[in-house]
Design an enzyme around this catalytic site. Structure first.
Site, PDB file in Angstrom:
ATOM      1  N   LYS A   1       0.834  -1.207   0.000  1.00 44.79           N
ATOM      2  CA  LYS A   1       0.000   0.000   0.000  1.00 44.79           C
ATOM      3  C   LYS A   1       0.871   1.260   0.000  1.00 44.79           C
ATOM      4  O   LYS A   1       0.575   2.243  -0.692  1.00 44.79           O
ATOM      5  CB  LYS A   1      -0.923  -0.005   1.221  1.00 44.79           C
ATOM      6  CG  LYS A   1      -1.758   1.276   1.403  1.00 44.79           C
ATOM      7  CD  LYS A   1      -2.710   1.514   0.249  1.00 44.79           C
ATOM      8  CE  LYS A   1      -3.376   2.888   0.312  1.00 44.79           C
ATOM      9  NZ  LYS A   1      -4.333   3.032   1.408  1.00 44.79           N
ATOM     10  N   LEU A   2       1.949   1.239   0.752  1.00 49.87           N
ATOM     11  CA  LEU A   2       2.829   2.401   0.786  1.00 49.87           C
ATOM     12  C   LEU A   2       3.538   2.593  -0.548  1.00 49.87           C
ATOM     13  O   LEU A   2       3.775   3.725  -0.974  1.00 49.87           O
ATOM     14  CB  LEU A   2       3.839   2.274   1.928  1.00 49.87           C
ATOM     15  CG  LEU A   2       3.222   2.309   3.340  1.00 49.87           C
ATOM     16  CD1 LEU A   2       4.292   2.098   4.401  1.00 49.87           C
ATOM     17  CD2 LEU A   2       2.485   3.619   3.586  1.00 49.87           C
TER      18      LEU A   2
END
Length: 309
Positions: A181-182
């Site tokens: 996600k990052l």
């Protein structure tokens, strides 16, 4: 699944409200008990009840003690810690926690470990997509943790309910989905910075930012480049806030920490962070596309693009 399965959703912000609504409708179609909906501001849960088949929960203790599956989508690490810590003493053995917030990988790992110790399964399932994608049920779900049986139980409540696509990661390390996600949010903030620089270059050089937007639409049709350029062109970042700077800064802090831990260098993220800090300090918590204003000022324009005297 059994017809006695009780699901809950905690956190009814811009993303959670839409996701909870989709899940509530799915549960109703399966003739399962109504979704228990909880939000710190109870009015949000009551609003959801007006349009979807939900039961309003009055406390996190009620959610924890009565639920078999608990979804949560919260603002930041602090909110996640506060919420899970409040629920932990009351969770039933066998409960599945589906945490969908963007938090630090280390925090997810710590709660997965604590959950396992008390017979609870922690799934880290952050989502990619703006609130508009949450409304349309077109998010991308990133899943880590949970064994094959657990995933099979929860998958029908995720796909194609809140999203059309799931990316499955490892079962042993819940942090994998947060790392991915990052990486995704790295691309979001980097694209915003790139478009802002290009729009500013076009205007400052006399071409005009409107022509830069036209070029982006022609060469890269139907992409985020055009979407972000449109927000910058029309200065909608003040009153149409899809991704506030404070939220972007929270994610950027996690991205830079991940880069540090991994030995990676992210100069574009550092530049975006500096521009975001300046906008937040001087102007307010606008949409992240407002970083273009700081670049404009550096180029001798004012924040909203009128020429300085």
């Amino acid at each position: 699944m059994t017809t006695s399965l009780q699901c809950s959703f905690v956190g009814l912000g811009a993303m959670g409200h839409a996701m909870a609504g989709h899940i509530a409708n799915k549960l109703s179609s399966l003739q399962y008990p109504p979704l228990l909906a909880f939000n710190r501001t109870q009015a949000r849960a009551k609003d959801l009840k007006k349009t979807h088949p939900v039961q309003v929960a009055t406390s996190l203790e009620q959610v924890a003690s009565s639920s078999d599956i608990i979804f949560s989508c919260l603002l930041n690490d602090g909110a996640v810690s506060e919420t899970i810590d409040a629920m932990f003493p009351h969770l039933k053995s066998g409960t599945i926690l589906i945490e969908q917030s963007t938090i630090s990988p280390a925090l997810a790992q710590s709660y997965a470990k604590k959950a396992k110790e008390v017979g609870v399964t922690y799934l880290a399932c952050p989502v990619m997509g703006p609130p508009s994608k949450a409304v349309s049920g077109d998010l991308t779900v990133l899943m880590a943790g949970g064994n094959t049986e657990v995933r099979a139980k929860v998958m029908p409540l995720l796909i194609p309910v809140i999203g059309k696509k799931v990316i499955e990661l490892g079962q042993d390390d819940v942090a994998e989905s947060l790392r991915l996600k990052l990486c995704g949010n790295f691309f979001i903030t980097s694209v915003v910075e790139m478009v802002a620089e290009g729009m500013t270059l076009g205007e400052a050089s006399g071409v005009g930012q409107d022509k830069v937007k036209e070029l982006l639409d022609a060469v890269f049709p139907n992409t985020l480049l055009g979407i972000y350029a449109d927000r910058m062109l029309n200065n909608t970042y003040k009153d149409q806030i899809a991704f506030p700077i404070t939220t972007a800064k929270k994610d950027v802090a996690h991205i830079l920490q991940l880069a540090k831990d991994s030995g990676a260098k992210l100069p574009i993220t550092e530049i975006f962070s500096e521009n975001a800090d300046k906008v937040l300090s001087d102007h307010g918590n606008y949409d992240l596309t407002s970083v273009v204003g700081n670049l404009r000022e550096k180029a001798g324009l004012d924040f909203d693009l009128k020429k300085k005297n």
